[in-house]
Design a protein around this motif. Sequence first.
Motif, PDB file in Angstrom:
ATOM      1  N   MET A 161      -5.326   5.317 -10.947  1.00 41.87           N
ATOM      2  CA  MET A 161      -4.301   4.838 -10.018  1.00 41.87           C
ATOM      3  C   MET A 161      -3.697   5.975  -9.210  1.00 41.87           C
ATOM      4  O   MET A 161      -3.291   5.785  -8.057  1.00 41.87           O
ATOM      5  CB  MET A 161      -3.205   4.077 -10.767  1.00 41.87           C
ATOM      6  CG  MET A 161      -3.635   2.706 -11.250  1.00 41.87           C
ATOM      7  SD  MET A 161      -2.328   1.844 -12.147  1.00 41.87           S
ATOM      8  CE  MET A 161      -1.133   1.591 -10.847  1.00 41.87           C
ATOM      9  N   THR A 164      -5.817   6.376  -6.134  1.00 37.70           N
ATOM     10  CA  THR A 164      -6.119   5.184  -5.346  1.00 37.70           C
ATOM     11  C   THR A 164      -4.898   4.763  -4.539  1.00 37.70           C
ATOM     12  O   THR A 164      -3.791   4.680  -5.078  1.00 37.70           O
ATOM     13  CB  THR A 164      -6.566   4.038  -6.263  1.00 37.70           C
ATOM     14  OG1 THR A 164      -7.641   4.492  -7.082  1.00 37.70           O
ATOM     15  CG2 THR A 164      -7.013   2.833  -5.458  1.00 37.70           C
ATOM     16  N   GLY A 165      -5.117   4.475  -3.252  1.00 41.03           N
ATOM     17  CA  GLY A 165      -4.038   4.047  -2.378  1.00 41.03           C
ATOM     18  C   GLY A 165      -3.873   4.990  -1.209  1.00 41.03           C
ATOM     19  O   GLY A 165      -4.536   6.036  -1.112  1.00 41.03           O
ATOM     20  N   ALA A 166      -2.970   4.620  -0.304  1.00 43.45           N
ATOM     21  CA  ALA A 166      -2.716   5.433   0.881  1.00 43.45           C
ATOM     22  C   ALA A 166      -2.114   6.773   0.487  1.00 43.45           C
ATOM     23  O   ALA A 166      -1.385   6.884  -0.507  1.00 43.45           O
ATOM     24  CB  ALA A 166      -1.776   4.693   1.832  1.00 43.45           C
ATOM     25  N   GLY A 169       1.481   6.475   0.171  1.00 46.33           N
ATOM     26  CA  GLY A 169       1.928   5.266  -0.497  1.00 46.33           C
ATOM     27  C   GLY A 169       2.053   5.442  -1.993  1.00 46.33           C
ATOM     28  O   GLY A 169       1.954   6.551  -2.529  1.00 46.33           O
ATOM     29  N   PRO A 171       0.994   4.781  -6.074  1.00 48.71           N
ATOM     30  CA  PRO A 171      -0.254   4.632  -6.829  1.00 48.71           C
ATOM     31  C   PRO A 171      -0.711   3.169  -6.814  1.00 48.71           C
ATOM     32  O   PRO A 171       0.119   2.254  -6.861  1.00 48.71           O
ATOM     33  CB  PRO A 171       0.129   5.079  -8.235  1.00 48.71           C
ATOM     34  CG  PRO A 171       1.330   5.938  -8.051  1.00 48.71           C
ATOM     35  CD  PRO A 171       2.070   5.366  -6.880  1.00 48.71           C
ATOM     36  N   MET A 172      -1.997   2.942  -6.774  1.00 48.78           N
ATOM     37  CA  MET A 172      -2.525   1.597  -6.580  1.00 48.78           C
ATOM     38  C   MET A 172      -3.659   1.329  -7.556  1.00 48.78           C
ATOM     39  O   MET A 172      -4.535   2.181  -7.739  1.00 48.78           O
ATOM     40  CB  MET A 172      -3.045   1.455  -5.153  1.00 48.78           C
ATOM     41  CG  MET A 172      -3.420   0.043  -4.756  1.00 48.78           C
ATOM     42  SD  MET A 172      -1.992  -1.045  -4.566  1.00 48.78           S
ATOM     43  CE  MET A 172      -1.127  -0.255  -3.199  1.00 48.78           C
ATOM     44  N   LYS A 173      -3.653   0.156  -8.182  1.00 53.91           N
ATOM     45  CA  LYS A 173      -4.775  -0.222  -9.029  1.00 53.91           C
ATOM     46  C   LYS A 173      -5.964  -0.627  -8.174  1.00 53.91           C
ATOM     47  O   LYS A 173      -5.812  -1.009  -7.007  1.00 53.91           O
ATOM     48  CB  LYS A 173      -4.384  -1.369  -9.965  1.00 53.91           C
ATOM     49  CG  LYS A 173      -4.277  -2.736  -9.317  1.00 53.91           C
ATOM     50  CD  LYS A 173      -3.969  -3.798 -10.348  1.00 53.91           C
ATOM     51  CE  LYS A 173      -3.943  -5.194  -9.741  1.00 53.91           C
ATOM     52  NZ  LYS A 173      -5.261  -5.637  -9.271  1.00 53.91           N
ATOM     53  N   ARG A 235      -4.001  11.392  -3.498  1.00 49.66           N
ATOM     54  CA  ARG A 235      -4.534  10.187  -2.865  1.00 49.66           C
ATOM     55  C   ARG A 235      -4.895  10.478  -1.406  1.00 49.66           C
ATOM     56  O   ARG A 235      -4.157  11.154  -0.698  1.00 49.66           O
ATOM     57  CB  ARG A 235      -3.507   9.042  -2.926  1.00 49.66           C
ATOM     58  CG  ARG A 235      -3.341   8.463  -4.310  1.00 49.66           C
ATOM     59  CD  ARG A 235      -2.451   7.229  -4.288  1.00 49.66           C
ATOM     60  NE  ARG A 235      -1.093   7.552  -3.875  1.00 49.66           N
ATOM     61  CZ  ARG A 235      -0.177   8.130  -4.650  1.00 49.66           C
ATOM     62  NH1 ARG A 235      -0.502   8.475  -5.891  1.00 49.66           N
ATOM     63  NH2 ARG A 235       1.032   8.378  -4.195  1.00 49.66           N
ATOM     64  N   GLY A 237      -6.317   7.713   0.539  1.00 46.71           N
ATOM     65  CA  GLY A 237      -6.710   6.431   1.103  1.00 46.71           C
ATOM     66  C   GLY A 237      -8.195   6.202   0.900  1.00 46.71           C
ATOM     67  O   GLY A 237      -8.703   6.294  -0.218  1.00 46.71           O
ATOM     68  N   ASN A 238      -8.912   5.967   1.986  1.00 44.26           N
ATOM     69  CA  ASN A 238     -10.362   5.755   1.900  1.00 44.26           C
ATOM     70  C   ASN A 238     -11.156   7.039   2.135  1.00 44.26           C
ATOM     71  O   ASN A 238     -12.377   7.019   2.136  1.00 44.26           O
ATOM     72  CB  ASN A 238     -10.796   4.698   2.920  1.00 44.26           C
ATOM     73  CG  ASN A 238     -10.276   3.321   2.568  1.00 44.26           C
ATOM     74  OD1 ASN A 238     -10.491   2.833   1.464  1.00 44.26           O
ATOM     75  ND2 ASN A 238      -9.562   2.692   3.497  1.00 44.26           N
TER      76      ASN A 238
END
Length: 394
Positions: A161, A164-166, A169, A171-173, A235, A237-238
């Motif tokens: 996490m 992952t994410g912007a 931004g 943390p993102m699952k 992080r 993003g992509n």
Amino acid sequence: MAGSEGALSGVKVLDLSRILAGPTCTQLLGDLGASVIKVENPSTEGDDTRQWGPPYVQDKDGNRSDLSAYFMSSNRNKKSVALDIASAEGQAEILRLAAHADILIENFKPGGLAKYGLDYATLSQKFPRLVYCSISGYGQTGPNASKPGYDLMAQGYGGIMSLTGAADGAPMKVGVGIADVMCGMYATVGILAALRHRDQTGEGQHIDLALVDSQIGWLISEGVNYLTSGQVPQRRGNGHPNIVPYDVYETSDGHVIIAVGNDGQFQRFCQFLGLEELADDPRFARNPDRLENRDALNAVLRPALAALSMTEVIAGLEEKKVPVGPVQQLDQVFDSDQVAARGMRFAMQAAPGQVELIGNPLKLSRTPVTYRRPPPEFGADTQDVLGSNDPFED
């Protein structure tokens, strides 16, 4: 799909797991030909995920079944048996089934089955050839062994996490339960290795698998990036941590993925955009330079790509032999000719009606996967299994 016997035909699996990691493993074993009996708790109306909906399959009268889409994603090619393992009768039946089984898989808390006499230490004395796989949040040892573990917790504790994410931004699952799924994949590999050992030596063994361990295991390059440099990855993003440009870019009518893997591809990419001077710019000529000047490069690339359509970008870069592809929604994915050609979407007739499922990606030339049983309704096979002298007969 019917045909030749699967590679694991004759292998018998007693599945005491629920939710996703264990069921992912046992579904894969079932697809490869193993006979799987899934034991479900009558006091909870079966596997927790039967209630994880909508959507659910409905019968011809519009009544909701207990086949949620989530449950169906990992429970085909199994028989469902309702058994209360807290009762003496249930424990006796599990022992009878274990006597027939090659593999037992469970995801109770560490030590949770010992009080029923169904732990590895007890069963291995009775059935020394049994391969016994335990899945838990943190494993059978360590200071966190007693803590419960779900996919989201594993993604958080194991670090994915944080990656992952912007960039600016939270943390993102990951969008699906990837820690569970990958744990199920590791479980499958471990079980097949243990089966080979058993077949050579006659010895079963215990497989101790943790969601968090498996999640840390597939940190792969980012994990080793940290171990090598001592720098905590951020992080992006992509964006890729080691390659530029390797990202999602907006066009005039959608998004495309551009994955420039070497300097030659970058030169051809610049030719396509009419920006040949970028390939000669010392800030961008080589990948290490592009990494150092990522933001400056993207400041030029993004407006140039945004002026073009998806079709123009994909066709133009494919002609230049530069890796490129669309970002598709699931309707586009499952309606694609590629999915049809690869058999990655198929239908089965379940008790309430027809269901559509995701195909198995394994393509074995001699022993193809088979889809013999649809996801079962809760307890659908209880009487047949409990009353049979050969309960695993498929």
